[in-house]
Design a protein around this motif. Structure first.
Motif, PDB file in Angstrom:
ATOM      1  N   ASP A 142      12.454  21.326 -33.685  1.00 53.12           N
ATOM      2  CA  ASP A 142      11.188  21.383 -34.444  1.00 53.12           C
ATOM      3  C   ASP A 142      10.228  22.363 -33.783  1.00 53.12           C
ATOM      4  OD1 ASP A 142      10.698  18.071 -35.923  1.00 53.12           O
ATOM      5  OD2 ASP A 142      12.519  19.218 -35.571  1.00 53.12           O
ATOM      6  N   ILE A 143      10.304  22.444 -32.434  1.00 58.05           N
ATOM      7  CA  ILE A 143       9.432  23.378 -31.694  1.00 58.05           C
ATOM      8  C   ILE A 143      10.189  24.696 -31.569  1.00 58.05           C
ATOM      9  CG2 ILE A 143       8.298  23.845 -29.488  1.00 58.05           C
ATOM     10  CD1 ILE A 143       7.959  20.788 -29.189  1.00 58.05           C
ATOM     11  N   ASP A 172      -2.193  28.649 -40.724  1.00 59.43           N
ATOM     12  CA  ASP A 172      -0.948  28.264 -41.400  1.00 59.43           C
ATOM     13  C   ASP A 172       0.033  27.592 -40.453  1.00 59.43           C
ATOM     14  OD1 ASP A 172       0.379  30.392 -44.065  1.00 59.43           O
ATOM     15  OD2 ASP A 172      -0.434  28.374 -43.968  1.00 59.43           O
ATOM     16  N   THR A 173      -0.120  27.922 -39.155  1.00 60.47           N
ATOM     17  CA  THR A 173       0.921  27.522 -38.193  1.00 60.47           C
ATOM     18  C   THR A 173       0.309  26.781 -37.011  1.00 60.47           C
ATOM     19  OG1 THR A 173       2.203  29.474 -38.830  1.00 60.47           O
ATOM     20  CG2 THR A 173       2.752  28.460 -36.700  1.00 60.47           C
ATOM     21  N   PHE A 174       0.956  25.691 -36.607  1.00 55.06           N
ATOM     22  CA  PHE A 174       0.515  24.954 -35.412  1.00 55.06           C
ATOM     23  C   PHE A 174       1.094  25.643 -34.179  1.00 55.06           C
ATOM     24  CE2 PHE A 174      -1.532  21.445 -37.388  1.00 55.06           C
ATOM     25  CZ  PHE A 174      -0.800  21.064 -38.510  1.00 55.06           C
ATOM     26  N   TYR A 175       0.227  26.277 -33.374  1.00 55.56           N
ATOM     27  CA  TYR A 175       0.679  26.935 -32.136  1.00 55.56           C
ATOM     28  C   TYR A 175       0.370  26.054 -30.931  1.00 55.56           C
ATOM     29  CZ  TYR A 175       1.548  31.435 -34.425  1.00 55.56           C
ATOM     30  OH  TYR A 175       2.058  32.434 -35.225  1.00 55.56           O
ATOM     31  N   PHE A 176       1.245  26.161 -29.905  1.00 60.29           N
ATOM     32  CA  PHE A 176       0.943  25.513 -28.614  1.00 60.29           C
ATOM     33  C   PHE A 176       0.124  26.478 -27.754  1.00 60.29           C
ATOM     34  CE2 PHE A 176       4.501  23.266 -30.295  1.00 60.29           C
ATOM     35  CZ  PHE A 176       4.467  21.983 -29.763  1.00 60.29           C
ATOM     36  N   GLU A 177      -0.459  25.969 -26.687  1.00 62.55           N
ATOM     37  CA  GLU A 177      -1.199  26.852 -25.762  1.00 62.55           C
ATOM     38  C   GLU A 177      -0.253  27.967 -25.292  1.00 62.55           C
ATOM     39  OE1 GLU A 177      -4.091  25.299 -26.846  1.00 62.55           O
ATOM     40  OE2 GLU A 177      -4.269  26.830 -25.271  1.00 62.55           O
ATOM     41  N   PRO A 178      -0.747  29.204 -25.177  1.00 63.44           N
ATOM     42  CA  PRO A 178       0.129  30.301 -24.719  1.00 63.44           C
ATOM     43  C   PRO A 178       0.767  29.976 -23.372  1.00 63.44           C
ATOM     44  CG  PRO A 178      -1.999  31.145 -25.438  1.00 63.44           C
ATOM     45  CD  PRO A 178      -2.110  29.633 -25.368  1.00 63.44           C
ATOM     46  N   LYS A 179       1.976  30.416 -23.158  1.00 63.81           N
ATOM     47  CA  LYS A 179       2.682  30.216 -21.878  1.00 63.81           C
ATOM     48  C   LYS A 179       2.209  31.288 -20.894  1.00 63.81           C
ATOM     49  CE  LYS A 179       6.956  30.104 -23.526  1.00 63.81           C
ATOM     50  NZ  LYS A 179       8.425  29.843 -23.549  1.00 63.81           N
ATOM     51  N   ALA A 180       2.655  31.184 -19.660  1.00 61.11           N
ATOM     52  CA  ALA A 180       2.225  32.147 -18.608  1.00 61.11           C
ATOM     53  C   ALA A 180       2.486  33.582 -19.102  1.00 61.11           C
ATOM     54  CB  ALA A 180       3.026  31.851 -17.336  1.00 61.11           C
ATOM     55  N   LEU A 197       5.147  24.897 -33.974  1.00 59.13           N
ATOM     56  CA  LEU A 197       5.913  23.931 -34.756  1.00 59.13           C
ATOM     57  C   LEU A 197       6.478  24.686 -35.954  1.00 59.13           C
ATOM     58  CD1 LEU A 197       3.640  20.730 -34.706  1.00 59.13           C
ATOM     59  CD2 LEU A 197       5.684  21.230 -33.329  1.00 59.13           C
ATOM     60  N   ARG A 198       7.784  24.626 -36.156  1.00 57.36           N
ATOM     61  CA  ARG A 198       8.417  25.470 -37.179  1.00 57.36           C
ATOM     62  C   ARG A 198       7.774  25.227 -38.538  1.00 57.36           C
ATOM     63  NH1 ARG A 198      14.369  22.524 -37.428  1.00 57.36           N
ATOM     64  NH2 ARG A 198      13.707  20.609 -38.502  1.00 57.36           N
ATOM     65  N   THR A 233       9.189  20.054 -41.189  1.00 53.38           N
ATOM     66  CA  THR A 233       8.514  21.351 -41.034  1.00 53.38           C
ATOM     67  C   THR A 233       7.009  21.094 -41.008  1.00 53.38           C
ATOM     68  OG1 THR A 233       8.708  21.494 -43.419  1.00 53.38           O
ATOM     69  CG2 THR A 233      10.315  22.750 -42.148  1.00 53.38           C
ATOM     70  N   TYR A 234       6.272  22.008 -40.455  1.00 52.08           N
ATOM     71  CA  TYR A 234       4.856  21.779 -40.184  1.00 52.08           C
ATOM     72  C   TYR A 234       4.018  22.968 -40.631  1.00 52.08           C
ATOM     73  CZ  TYR A 234       7.313  18.580 -37.027  1.00 52.08           C
ATOM     74  OH  TYR A 234       8.181  17.635 -36.509  1.00 52.08           O
ATOM     75  N   ARG A 235       2.909  22.712 -41.364  1.00 48.84           N
ATOM     76  CA  ARG A 235       1.968  23.781 -41.715  1.00 48.84           C
ATOM     77  C   ARG A 235       0.560  23.213 -41.641  1.00 48.84           C
ATOM     78  NH1 ARG A 235       5.209  26.991 -46.578  1.00 48.84           N
ATOM     79  NH2 ARG A 235       7.086  27.369 -45.323  1.00 48.84           N
TER      80      ARG A 235
END
Ligand code: 2U9
Length: 363
Positions: free
Chosen positions: A137-138, A161-169, A176-177, A203-205
């Protein structure tokens, strides 16, 4: 004073009682009489406190080993009695397997309409030789967008439109797809053509409103080989929709559309009749948009290392919640996720009601 003779006599007495016990209750009575709180052996062990050291020296171990021998003998007898009881039941009890199962006895819960519809669809496509793939799903930006030919600036990539996680290093962001298409990319990467599979899933929006929930379900399908063309796509969709809506046949209207991952792309409508708030698929002179599809875009094939001069194929995408509502006349999407037992009892399915093509999907 407890002497060994007493213990031997006591042991013989209890071992005889254990051997003579013919059912579990009388055996339990022997256990209590010997090792229960007020049991003879337990009483003797309590008297150890009042003995002299050397008396305790002999009586202690003698009592302990007697207790262990009795415990083993009780356990062994219990197993024998249980075995015998089972044999008697097996020999005497006749179970008429043709009798209908008592509803209340088994049915703790109900199968959610989404799960039922998913099983129905898997059965239909399995019958057409489609495998069943799943994925995370991620997802990464690559698998959810780039590999599917979404240009960098495509609005679907936006936060709205899209659920993003905090940016990585490294600055990249997981998400979320927004569709199950990444599963197809992953499956093509790790496999070899020909491909023919469906991939359902959550799916996630982040565009939820009256008729859209942040989490919903999709089922997508893909066929890639050296010969598959749009005629096959139309046939597969007609077969699927007729089987799913359990009608003889359906009539499709395919309207040109656009998706970054297919060229040409189409929205597909199915002929239907609208009677009040009921919709009848496969009859009438009205149309209902039911899914999107298209021929897989050459850039998507290239992204997974397939030469579009050799390989071709189609893909389609369907909103699972939506066609479940259509088929079973479920008015409100949000109720799908509220776990209201009254709603589940009303729209849910019996656990024994497993959809098969042979047995009729929704018998
Ligand atoms: C690959 C290549 C092509 C999947 C497709 C659609 C059209 C589509 C919508 C249906 C209802 C999303 O839930 S919805 O709103 N989907 O219309 N999906 S073609 O195309 C792919 C997928 C993967 C590798």
């Amino acid at each position: 004073m407890t002497d060994i003779q007493d213990l031997t006599k006591l042991e013989a007495e209890f071992m005889t009682a254990i051997a003579d016990a013919v059912e579990e209750a009388s055996l339990e009575a022997v256990r209590v009489a010997a090792l229960g709180k007020k049991g003879r052996v337990s009483e003797m062990m309590k008297s150890l406190g009042g003995m002299s050291a050397d008396e305790r020296q002999t009586a202690g171990p003698a009592l302990n080993s007697l207790k262990n021998r009795l415990t083993e003998a009780l356990a062994a007898r219990k197993a024998v009695l249980a075995e015998t009881a089972l044999e008697v039941r097996l020999a005497t009890e006749k179970v008429d397997v043709t009798l209908p199962v008592r509803e209340s006895a088994t049915e703790a819960g109900r199968i959610h309409p989404l799960s039922q519809v998913l099983d129905e669809i898997i059965a239909i496509f399995a019958d057409m030789g489609f495998a069943y793939e799943q994925g995370p799903d991620i997802e990464s930006d690559h698998y959810n967008f780039t590999a599917l030919n979404f240009p960098e600036s495509h609005p679907a990539r936006e936060m709205h439109d899209t659920f993003y996680f905090e940016p990585k290093a490294d600055g990249s962001r997981l998400l979320l797809r927004t569709h199950t298409s990444p599963v197809q990319v992953r499956t093509m990467e790790k496999g070899k053509p020909p491909f023919r599979f469906i991939c359902p899933g959550r799916t996630y929006r982040s565009d939820s409103d009256q008729t859209h929930t942040p989490q919903f379900h999709q089922i997508e399908g893909l066929v890639i080989d050296e010969t598959t063309h749009m005629g096959h796509l139309k046939w597969v969709l007609e077969e699927f929709l007729a089987a799913f809506f359990e009608v003889e046949g359906v009539e499709l209207r395919m309207r040109p559309s656009f998706f970054p991952f297919t060229e040409p792309s189409m929205e597909v409508d199915v002929r239907c009749a609208r009677l009040g708030n009921e919709i009848r698929i496969g009859e009438g002179d009205d149309w209902l948009e039911i899914l999107g599809c298209g021929m897989v875009h050459p850039n998507v094939l290239k992204a997974v290392g397939l030469d579009p001069e050799i390989y071709q194929g189609f893909a389609f995408g369907i909103g699972l919640d939506r066609i479940a509502m259509l088929k079973y006349g479920i008015p409100d999407l949000r109720a799908f996720f509220e776990s209201d037992l009254r709603w589940l009892r009303h729209y849910g399915f019996s656990a024994l009601d497993v959809p098969t093509l042979a047995g009729g999907l929704s018998s």
